[in-house]
Write a protein that holds these residues in place. Structure first.
Motif, mmCIF file in Angstrom:
data_model
loop_
_atom_site.group_PDB
_atom_site.id
_atom_site.type_symbol
_atom_site.label_atom_id
_atom_site.label_comp_id
_atom_site.label_asym_id
_atom_site.label_seq_id
_atom_site.Cartn_x
_atom_site.Cartn_y
_atom_site.Cartn_z
ATOM 1 N N ARG A 271 1.288 28.909 15.320
ATOM 2 C CA ARG A 271 1.508 30.074 14.473
ATOM 3 C C ARG A 271 1.579 31.379 15.258
ATOM 4 N N PHE A 272 0.721 31.536 16.244
ATOM 5 C CA PHE A 272 0.660 32.779 17.000
ATOM 6 C C PHE A 272 1.142 32.548 18.425
ATOM 7 N N GLY A 273 1.955 33.454 18.921
ATOM 8 C CA GLY A 273 2.408 33.387 20.309
ATOM 9 C C GLY A 273 3.355 32.230 20.556
ATOM 10 N N ASP A 274 3.439 31.851 21.828
ATOM 11 C CA ASP A 274 4.316 30.763 22.272
ATOM 12 C C ASP A 274 3.424 29.652 22.819
ATOM 13 N N GLN A 275 2.894 28.839 21.942
ATOM 14 C CA GLN A 275 1.942 27.800 22.337
ATOM 15 C C GLN A 275 2.681 26.523 22.720
ATOM 16 N N LEU A 276 2.250 25.917 23.812
ATOM 17 C CA LEU A 276 2.860 24.673 24.295
ATOM 18 C C LEU A 276 1.953 23.509 23.922
ATOM 19 N N LEU A 277 2.471 22.609 23.091
ATOM 20 C CA LEU A 277 1.721 21.438 22.656
ATOM 21 C C LEU A 277 2.299 20.208 23.326
ATOM 22 N N LEU A 278 1.488 19.554 24.134
ATOM 23 C CA LEU A 278 1.916 18.359 24.853
ATOM 24 C C LEU A 278 1.282 17.124 24.228
ATOM 25 N N LEU B 279 -0.250 20.819 10.467
ATOM 26 C CA LEU B 279 -1.139 21.027 11.603
ATOM 27 C C LEU B 279 -0.366 21.515 12.823
ATOM 28 N N TYR B 280 0.792 20.914 13.056
ATOM 29 C CA TYR B 280 1.608 21.300 14.214
ATOM 30 C C TYR B 280 2.054 22.754 14.088
ATOM 31 N N SER C 197 -0.949 29.540 25.460
ATOM 32 C CA SER C 197 -1.753 28.509 26.093
ATOM 33 C C SER C 197 -1.058 27.154 26.035
ATOM 34 N N VAL C 198 -1.747 26.139 26.541
ATOM 35 C CA VAL C 198 -1.265 24.762 26.472
ATOM 36 C C VAL C 198 -2.411 23.897 25.957
ATOM 37 N N SER C 199 -2.085 22.923 25.130
ATOM 38 C CA SER C 199 -3.093 21.993 24.623
ATOM 39 C C SER C 199 -2.436 20.646 24.361
ATOM 40 N N ILE C 200 -3.270 19.656 24.141
ATOM 41 C CA ILE C 200 -2.788 18.313 23.830
ATOM 42 C C ILE C 200 -2.787 18.136 22.322
ATOM 43 N N TYR C 201 -1.665 17.663 21.793
ATOM 44 C CA TYR C 201 -1.542 17.465 20.357
ATOM 45 C C TYR C 201 -1.343 15.988 20.055
ATOM 46 N N ALA C 202 -2.180 15.454 19.170
ATOM 47 C CA ALA C 202 -2.058 14.066 18.736
ATOM 48 C C ALA C 202 -1.404 14.042 17.363
ATOM 49 N N ALA C 203 -0.257 13.410 17.252
ATOM 50 C CA ALA C 203 0.466 13.347 15.984
ATOM 51 C C ALA C 203 -0.367 12.649 14.921
ATOM 52 N N GLN C 204 -0.307 13.163 13.684
ATOM 53 C CA GLN C 204 -1.037 12.595 12.564
ATOM 54 C C GLN C 204 -0.182 11.552 11.847
ATOM 55 N N LYS C 205 -0.827 10.565 11.265
ATOM 56 C CA LYS C 205 -0.101 9.510 10.568
ATOM 57 C C LYS C 205 0.608 10.040 9.324
ATOM 58 N N ASN C 206 -0.031 10.978 8.636
ATOM 59 C CA ASN C 206 0.550 11.572 7.441
ATOM 60 C C ASN C 206 1.564 12.647 7.873
ATOM 61 N N GLU C 207 2.831 12.459 7.546
ATOM 62 C CA GLU C 207 3.883 13.361 8.009
ATOM 63 C C GLU C 207 3.710 14.775 7.463
#
Length: 295
Positions: free
Chosen positions: A159-166, A153-154, A137-147
């Motif tokens: 973890r599963f499949g080939d997920q596209l995070l934009l 989280l990223y 699938s594809v989803s929107i990912y917002a970077a977290q301040k804590n590295e």
């Protein structure tokens, strides 16, 4: 350096917790949420303001009870993510029941672009994992301040499949392209975003800044809008992910009406499990010109 050490210790504790049975983890999570209710004053105030706006028919005591239940559900969701991040695929499959997945399968097999409309319920990560175990699938990912937590989280989202995070900076074009390539879009539109991306439409009777992306993206990709609700079940029984029928007569030529329809559906879904919505977010932060602030 000290912050990184504490973050790594927290991650190590989460890893250990995932080894517990879910009913035990649920009890600990509810206790953690109850603690948050008392010490997280700012978030408690936000939740109570939101509940007063959305459920004016409830008394103050009832709203406080609902807020406590909400914090307990959030506490559960925080700890139970550890299972989603480190539990075996077999264990996760037992804990997450997906209802209506055949509706998604038919659309995907027909090569129809898909937007999964997923409100911010506390169980949404379980829905994300359930979809990821079935589709790229594809989803929107917002970077977290804590590295440290950002990497966790990223990695968990992929973890599963080939997920596209934009990122939001990637824009609508990249999202439409991904949908047209066969990736369902896991879409969470019910947060307070920038004013320029939003219009004011009713949400629980309150004029609420709401992004118009569902209508615009559905039109641009020719995508079917499929509602998806993630319900946290009581007593540590797991999660139930409900996939509904694709919307008919959507989108229309009226973006405002389309966006109002989305909010009306989200509101109706919330009323079925109000204690599981993400009330600690300042959903009504942006106000129409001249209106006073709520928070």
């Amino acid at each position: 350096m000290l912050s990184r050490i504490f973050s790594h210790l927290a991650v190590a504790l989460l890893w250990l917790l995932h080894l517990l049975p879910l009913p035990v983890l649920a009890i600990i999570g509810r206790g953690l949420g109850q603690l948050f209710y008392y010490i997280a004053r700012r978030r408690r105030k936000i939740a109570l303001v939101n509940l007063a706006l959305c459920f004016p028919e409830l008394g103050e005591h009832e709203r406080k009870q609902l807020a406590r239940s909400n914090f307990q559900a959030i506490g559960r969701s925080l700890l139970e993510r550890s299972i989603l991040w480190w539990g075996s695929q077999e264990r996760i499959s037992r804990l997450i029941k997906v209802v209506g997945e055949e509706k998604l399968y038919v659309l995907h097999k027909a090569a129809r672009p898909i937007i999964l409309l997923v409100p911010h319920f506390v169980g949404l990560d379980a829905a994300g994992v359930a979809i990821a175990m079935r589709y790229n699938s594809v989803s929107i990912y917002a970077a977290q301040k804590n590295e440290v937590f950002d990497r966790l989280l990223y990695k968990g989202r992929q973890r599963f499949g080939d997920q596209l995070l934009l990122s939001r900076q990637d824009g609508a074009r990249a999202t439409v392209k991904a949908m047209k390539s066969g990736r369902p879009f896991f879409y969470l539109p019910d947060l307070n975003f920038r004013r320029r991306d939003s219009i004011f439409v009713p949400f629980f009777g309150v004029q609420t800044a709401t992004i118009t992306g569902l209508s615009r993206l559905s039109r641009a990709a020719g995508a079917a809008v499929v509602p998806c609700i993630a319900r946290m079940l009581p007593g540590g029984e797991g999660y139930r992910v409900e996939i509904g029928d694709a919307w008919t007569d959507f989108p229309t030529e009226d973006v405002v009406a389309d966006t109002a329809r989305m909010n009306a559906w989200i509101e109706s879904a919330i009323r079925t499990i109000p204690e599981q919505y993400y009330w600690v977010h300042r959903r009504f932060k942006t106000r129409p010109p001249g209106e006073p602030r709520f928070y």
